[in-house]
Design an enzyme around this catalytic site. Structure first.
Site, PDB file in Angstrom:
ATOM      1  N   GLN A 105      -8.745   5.715   4.181  1.00 21.48           N
ATOM      2  CA  GLN A 105      -7.498   5.763   3.954  1.00 21.48           C
ATOM      3  C   GLN A 105      -7.066   4.808   2.715  1.00 21.48           C
ATOM      4  O   GLN A 105      -5.905   4.984   2.025  1.00 21.48           O
ATOM      5  CB  GLN A 105      -6.463   5.562   5.121  1.00 21.48           C
ATOM      6  CG  GLN A 105      -6.928   6.386   6.027  1.00 21.48           C
ATOM      7  CD  GLN A 105      -6.130   6.125   7.394  1.00 21.48           C
ATOM      8  OE1 GLN A 105      -4.862   6.069   7.401  1.00 21.48           O
ATOM      9  NE2 GLN A 105      -6.967   5.531   8.436  1.00 21.48           N
ATOM     10  N   HIS A 123      -6.907   9.187   0.447  1.00 19.23           N
ATOM     11  CA  HIS A 123      -5.624   8.961  -0.163  1.00 19.23           C
ATOM     12  C   HIS A 123      -5.553   8.650  -1.564  1.00 19.23           C
ATOM     13  O   HIS A 123      -4.744   8.224  -2.295  1.00 19.23           O
ATOM     14  CB  HIS A 123      -4.960   7.792   0.541  1.00 19.23           C
ATOM     15  CG  HIS A 123      -4.405   8.262   1.750  1.00 19.23           C
ATOM     16  ND1 HIS A 123      -4.067   7.133   2.904  1.00 19.23           N
ATOM     17  CD2 HIS A 123      -4.120   9.471   2.688  1.00 19.23           C
ATOM     18  CE1 HIS A 123      -3.806   7.907   4.112  1.00 19.23           C
ATOM     19  NE2 HIS A 123      -4.001   9.040   3.785  1.00 19.23           N
ATOM     20  N   CYS A 134      -1.083  18.364 -17.707  1.00 15.47           N
ATOM     21  CA  CYS A 134      -1.988  19.272 -17.376  1.00 15.47           C
ATOM     22  C   CYS A 134      -2.959  19.070 -16.201  1.00 15.47           C
ATOM     23  O   CYS A 134      -3.788  19.594 -15.885  1.00 15.47           O
ATOM     24  CB  CYS A 134      -3.173  19.063 -18.683  1.00 15.47           C
ATOM     25  SG  CYS A 134      -4.144  17.545 -18.567  1.00 15.47           S
ATOM     26  N   CYS A 177      -2.362  16.817 -25.262  1.00 23.46           N
ATOM     27  CA  CYS A 177      -1.368  16.536 -24.208  1.00 23.46           C
ATOM     28  C   CYS A 177      -0.279  15.728 -24.143  1.00 23.46           C
ATOM     29  O   CYS A 177       0.947  15.934 -24.093  1.00 23.46           O
ATOM     30  CB  CYS A 177      -2.501  16.812 -22.940  1.00 23.46           C
ATOM     31  SG  CYS A 177      -1.378  16.867 -21.245  1.00 23.46           S
ATOM     32  N   GLY A 214     -10.455  -1.017  11.409  1.00 24.59           N
ATOM     33  CA  GLY A 214      -9.522  -1.675  10.646  1.00 24.59           C
ATOM     34  C   GLY A 214      -8.126  -0.589  10.481  1.00 24.59           C
ATOM     35  O   GLY A 214      -7.570  -0.563   9.197  1.00 24.59           O
ATOM     36  N   MET A 241      -8.312  -5.553  15.034  1.00 25.80           N
ATOM     37  CA  MET A 241      -7.756  -6.667  15.608  1.00 25.80           C
ATOM     38  C   MET A 241      -7.173  -6.544  16.995  1.00 25.80           C
ATOM     39  O   MET A 241      -7.336  -7.376  17.893  1.00 25.80           O
ATOM     40  CB  MET A 241      -6.774  -6.949  14.603  1.00 25.80           C
ATOM     41  CG  MET A 241      -7.048  -7.542  13.425  1.00 25.80           C
ATOM     42  SD  MET A 241      -8.349  -9.125  13.541  1.00 25.80           S
ATOM     43  CE  MET A 241      -7.239 -10.386  14.104  1.00 25.80           C
TER      44      MET A 241
END
Length: 275
Positions: A105, A123, A134, A177, A214, A241
């Site tokens: 992530q 992500h 474009c 562009c 994590g 943790m």
């Protein structure tokens, strides 16, 4: 869940396809700010107020200052023992015909820096841009990303917005562009790339051991990945943790900093055949 490392090591020694799902906790030990929870502010804003299509449409300069700051911070950060253990495990096991895939992530590219090759960044990445005109996606490690952002992006609450004109913000370099670039990250309110999700599903269907490292297991859809694997009867080991909402669904749980717990978990097992 069981905290027995010897039991985990027996399962690890036999696994052929290992999926490792990582979140912000794996990078926290590298000093990467998470922008979640108390103190997770940049100036007066929390990440979820800036990392949205609406915020970018209203004020692309402010959003680019935020991401420029994060890019510059990341250029000074290095992989920690958890990133390195994962990358070394992948390299070692690939010589034995076994696979390790990292489904992350995180957008900080520390897994890539550590040497992980089989990497699915669900992500996106701080070091990729996408053209709003474009659609072209490009890796970009420039520092600063454009001249107008040099020295900008300080996180202190009393710093004024730079209010950079749109034409001075990062621009697409594809022929003719010149569209406005945006960070190639999945913002709040946006859906994950379906192609990446298809790859993730394929890996999760195939894995015979899953590690969750994590991650708080509260951000969807990633929070569903490991419980789905566990529901198939595949062993899942959580390295975190503290316990999370998903902990009870997993076979193993190892609490503590990932940089401490993960290296011995992924080290060479005595039964491995090294070619």
């Amino acid at each position: 869940p069981c905290p027995d490392m010897a039991d985990f090591r027996e399962v690890f020694a036999k696994a052929k396809h290992i999926a490792i799902i990582t979140g912000a906790g794996v990078s926290a030990e590298s000093g990467v700010p998470t922008f979640r929870g108390a103190g997770g502010f940049w100036r007066k804003w929390q990440a979820q107020e800036l990392a949205t299509p609406g915020a970018f449409a209203r004020n692309p300069s402010r959003v680019w200052e935020f991401y420029h700051y994060r890019r510059e911070v990341m250029l000074s950060k290095h992989p920690n023992p958890a990133h390195i253990a994962i990358a070394e495990c992948e390299k070692r096991l690939s010589k034995q015909g076994r696979s390790v895939v990292v489904i992350t992530q995180n957008i900080d590219e520390l897994h890539r820096k550590a040497g992980s090759k089989h990497l699915l960044e669900i992500h996106g990445s701080l070091f990729k841009t996408r053209c709003t005109n474009c659609g072209n996606v490009t890796a970009n490690y420039k520092s600063p990303i454009c001249p107008a952002l040099a020295g900008k992006g300080a996180p202190d609450p009393d710093v004024e917005d730079a209010s950079i004109p749109v034409e001075q913000l990062p621009q697409c370099e594809e022929d003719g562009c010149n569209g406005l670039l945006r960070p190639h990250v999945v913002w709040f309110g946006e859906t994950l790339d379906p192609e990446v999700l298809t790859e993730v599903e394929k890996e999760l269907d195939m894995c015979d051991l899953c590690l969750v490292v994590g991650t708080s297991s509260v951000v969807y859809p990633a929070a569903m990945f490991a419980p789905q694997v566990s529901a198939r009867g595949v062993p899942v080991a959580e390295f975190n943790m503290e316990a999370t909402p998903a902990t009870d669904k997993f076979r193993f749980h190892f609490s503590g900093p990932c940089g401490t717990t993960l290296p011995p978990a992924l080290a060479r097992h005595h039964s491995e055949i090294i070619a």
